[in-house]
Write an enzyme that holds these catalytic residues in place. Structure first.
Site, PDB file in Angstrom:
ATOM      1  N   ASP A  10      33.038  81.678 -32.457  1.00 43.56           N
ATOM      2  CA  ASP A  10      32.280  81.207 -33.613  1.00 43.56           C
ATOM      3  C   ASP A  10      31.445  80.020 -33.102  1.00 43.56           C
ATOM      4  OD1 ASP A  10      31.583  80.667 -36.370  1.00 43.56           O
ATOM      5  OD2 ASP A  10      33.006  79.021 -36.287  1.00 43.56           O
ATOM      6  N   LEU A  11      30.393  79.657 -33.800  1.00 43.30           N
ATOM      7  CA  LEU A  11      29.525  78.571 -33.311  1.00 43.30           C
ATOM      8  C   LEU A  11      29.848  77.231 -33.995  1.00 43.30           C
ATOM      9  CD1 LEU A  11      27.022  77.671 -31.635  1.00 43.30           C
ATOM     10  CD2 LEU A  11      25.609  78.353 -33.583  1.00 43.30           C
ATOM     11  N   ASP A  12      29.580  77.182 -35.322  1.00 46.75           N
ATOM     12  CA  ASP A  12      29.748  75.926 -36.057  1.00 46.75           C
ATOM     13  C   ASP A  12      31.234  75.546 -36.132  1.00 46.75           C
ATOM     14  OD1 ASP A  12      26.993  75.729 -36.673  1.00 46.75           O
ATOM     15  OD2 ASP A  12      27.210  77.135 -38.314  1.00 46.75           O
ATOM     16  N   THR A  18      28.055  71.293 -36.367  1.00 46.77           N
ATOM     17  CA  THR A  18      26.856  71.272 -37.212  1.00 46.77           C
ATOM     18  C   THR A  18      27.200  71.070 -38.695  1.00 46.77           C
ATOM     19  OG1 THR A  18      27.036  73.634 -37.045  1.00 46.77           O
ATOM     20  CG2 THR A  18      25.258  72.627 -35.800  1.00 46.77           C
ATOM     21  N   LYS A  46      32.619  75.796 -44.998  1.00 48.94           N
ATOM     22  CA  LYS A  46      32.716  76.162 -43.583  1.00 48.94           C
ATOM     23  C   LYS A  46      32.905  77.667 -43.413  1.00 48.94           C
ATOM     24  CE  LYS A  46      34.153  71.858 -41.491  1.00 48.94           C
ATOM     25  NZ  LYS A  46      35.229  71.098 -40.873  1.00 48.94           N
ATOM     26  N   SER A 115      28.669  84.479 -35.085  1.00 44.91           N
ATOM     27  CA  SER A 115      28.472  83.432 -36.096  1.00 44.91           C
ATOM     28  C   SER A 115      27.738  83.953 -37.322  1.00 44.91           C
ATOM     29  CB  SER A 115      27.656  82.298 -35.468  1.00 44.91           C
ATOM     30  OG  SER A 115      27.206  81.402 -36.461  1.00 44.91           O
ATOM     31  N   ALA A 116      28.055  83.347 -38.465  1.00 46.50           N
ATOM     32  CA  ALA A 116      27.355  83.697 -39.707  1.00 46.50           C
ATOM     33  C   ALA A 116      25.960  83.082 -39.748  1.00 46.50           C
ATOM     34  CB  ALA A 116      28.158  83.180 -40.896  1.00 46.50           C
ATOM     35  N   SER A 117      25.701  82.115 -38.875  1.00 46.45           N
ATOM     36  CA  SER A 117      24.461  81.348 -38.975  1.00 46.45           C
ATOM     37  C   SER A 117      23.241  82.101 -38.456  1.00 46.45           C
ATOM     38  CB  SER A 117      24.589  80.036 -38.199  1.00 46.45           C
ATOM     39  OG  SER A 117      23.337  79.378 -38.192  1.00 46.45           O
ATOM     40  N   LYS A 146      32.218  87.150 -43.112  1.00 48.51           N
ATOM     41  CA  LYS A 146      33.636  86.967 -42.826  1.00 48.51           C
ATOM     42  C   LYS A 146      34.328  86.695 -44.170  1.00 48.51           C
ATOM     43  CE  LYS A 146      32.302  84.590 -38.542  1.00 48.51           C
ATOM     44  NZ  LYS A 146      32.241  83.321 -37.809  1.00 48.51           N
ATOM     45  N   GLU A 170      37.949  80.522 -33.671  1.00 52.29           N
ATOM     46  CA  GLU A 170      37.454  80.270 -35.030  1.00 52.29           C
ATOM     47  C   GLU A 170      38.008  78.989 -35.644  1.00 52.29           C
ATOM     48  OE1 GLU A 170      35.859  80.717 -37.764  1.00 52.29           O
ATOM     49  OE2 GLU A 170      34.661  82.472 -37.298  1.00 52.29           O
ATOM     50  N   ASP A 171      37.181  78.280 -36.404  1.00 52.54           N
ATOM     51  CA  ASP A 171      37.669  77.073 -37.097  1.00 52.54           C
ATOM     52  C   ASP A 171      37.842  77.298 -38.600  1.00 52.54           C
ATOM     53  OD1 ASP A 171      34.826  77.207 -37.531  1.00 52.54           O
ATOM     54  OD2 ASP A 171      34.935  75.147 -38.285  1.00 52.54           O
TER      55      ASP A 171
HETATM   56  C1  BG6 Z   1      28.326  79.121 -40.626  1.00 54.03           C
HETATM   57  C2  BG6 Z   1      28.599  77.744 -41.202  1.00 54.03           C
HETATM   58  O1  BG6 Z   1      28.538  79.131 -39.261  1.00 54.03           O
HETATM   59  O2  BG6 Z   1      26.969  79.494 -40.888  1.00 54.03           O
HETATM   60  C3  BG6 Z   1      28.267  77.709 -42.682  1.00 54.03           C
HETATM   61  O3  BG6 Z   1      29.980  77.426 -41.001  1.00 54.03           O
HETATM   62  C4  BG6 Z   1      26.825  78.164 -42.885  1.00 54.03           C
HETATM   63  O4  BG6 Z   1      28.448  76.399 -43.176  1.00 54.03           O
HETATM   64  C5  BG6 Z   1      26.615  79.539 -42.267  1.00 54.03           C
HETATM   65  O5  BG6 Z   1      26.502  78.197 -44.264  1.00 54.03           O
HETATM   66  C6  BG6 Z   1      25.183  80.054 -42.403  1.00 54.03           C
HETATM   67  O6  BG6 Z   1      24.337  79.233 -41.652  1.00 54.03           O
HETATM   68  P1  BG6 Z   1      22.740  79.294 -41.696  1.00 54.03           P
HETATM   69  O7  BG6 Z   1      22.339  78.482 -40.486  1.00 54.03           O
HETATM   70  O8  BG6 Z   1      22.361  80.728 -41.544  1.00 54.03           O
HETATM   71  O9  BG6 Z   1      22.311  78.719 -42.987  1.00 54.03           O
HETATM   72 MG    MG Z   2      32.865  77.831 -37.918  1.00 55.09          MG
END
Ligand code: BG6
Ligand code: MG
Length: 216
Positions: A10-12, A18, A46, A115-117, A146, A170-171
């Site tokens: 996972d990233l964040d 972040t 998170k 990662s979800a980001s 997730k 994962e956190d």
């Molecule tokens: C996750 C974070 O990695 O990514 C969440 O833990 C965040 O807090 C999600 O909302 C989505 O990120 P982004 O960068 O696509 O808005």
């Molecule tokens: Mg995370």
């Protein structure tokens, strides 16, 4: 011995912290909408996708918005967030993270980001570790958040490794559950009280080693 063949990160909260930038940007948005939320509330965001985070925040503020309004709000928040992550530097990689990913590569273990980001690519470039991941699966490539295992299963598939031979780091509780749902091993980064379902819980990747992979 499990003969682990791939590590999926996972990233964040695992590679970089972040959460503080997400918090600042969401807080600014909430404040503009006339309410506030605490750092404790922020914990609940998170691992949660951008849209799901916005829905929670609007709920805390007791506000109802149309889909079009929500899109505008999420974009506004993301623009502030991107402004902050564009200033990130390599010293923001969490202790031991770069070293552990490098040791995986030296040991012939494949590496992926899961990662979800949707901003994963920018963050990896800014902190100078994009080259360490064989595969990057981010919020742009998945449709199910997730604890659905989609993000990790896609990572395993692109790496060509069976899920049973993968370890996820994962956190977030939803992320730990996603790994378990994908039949993968999982190392929780954080506290045992929150991440107790993981095979192992450590405070950070500085406490991880290749040897420990064999005991999962
Ligand atoms: C996750 C974070 O990695 O990514 C969440 O833990 C965040 O807090 C999600 O909302 C989505 O990120 P982004 O960068 O696509 O808005
Ligand atoms: Mg995370």
């Amino acid at each position: 011995m499990n003969k682990i063949k791939a590590c999926i990160f996972d990233l964040d909260g695992v590679i970089v912290d972040t959460a503080v930038y997400h918090y600042k940007a969401w807080k600014r948005l909430a404040n503009e909408l006339g309410f506030d939320f605490t750092e404790e509330d922020n914990e609940k965001l998170k691992g949660v996708s951008r849209v799901a985070s916005l829905n929670l925040i609007l709920q805390w503020g007791g506000l109802t918005k149309t889909d079009a309004e929500k899109e505008e709000l999420a974009t506004r928040k993301n623009n502030w967030y991107v402004e902050m992550i564009n200033k990130m530097t390599p010293d923001e990689v969490l202790p031991g993270a770069k070293e552990f990913v490098e040791s995986c590569k030296r040991a012939g273990i494949k590496t992926a980001l899961g990662s979800a980001s949707k901003n994963s690519g920018t963050i990896l470039e800014k902190v100078g570790i994009a080259h360490l991941f064989d595969v990057v699966i981010d919020g742009n490539k998945v449709s199910k958040p997730k604890p659905d295992p989609e993000v990790f299963l896609k990572g395993a598939e692109e790496l060509g490794v069976a899920p049973e031979k993968c370890v996820v780091f994962e956190d977030a509780i939803a992320g730990v559950e996603a790994a378990i749902n994908g039949r993968m091993k999982v190392v929780g980064i954080g506290s045992r009280e929150v991440l107790g379902k993981a095979n192992l819980v450590i405070s950070g990747l500085d406490k991880m080693s290749i040897e420990k992979l064999d005991d999962l």
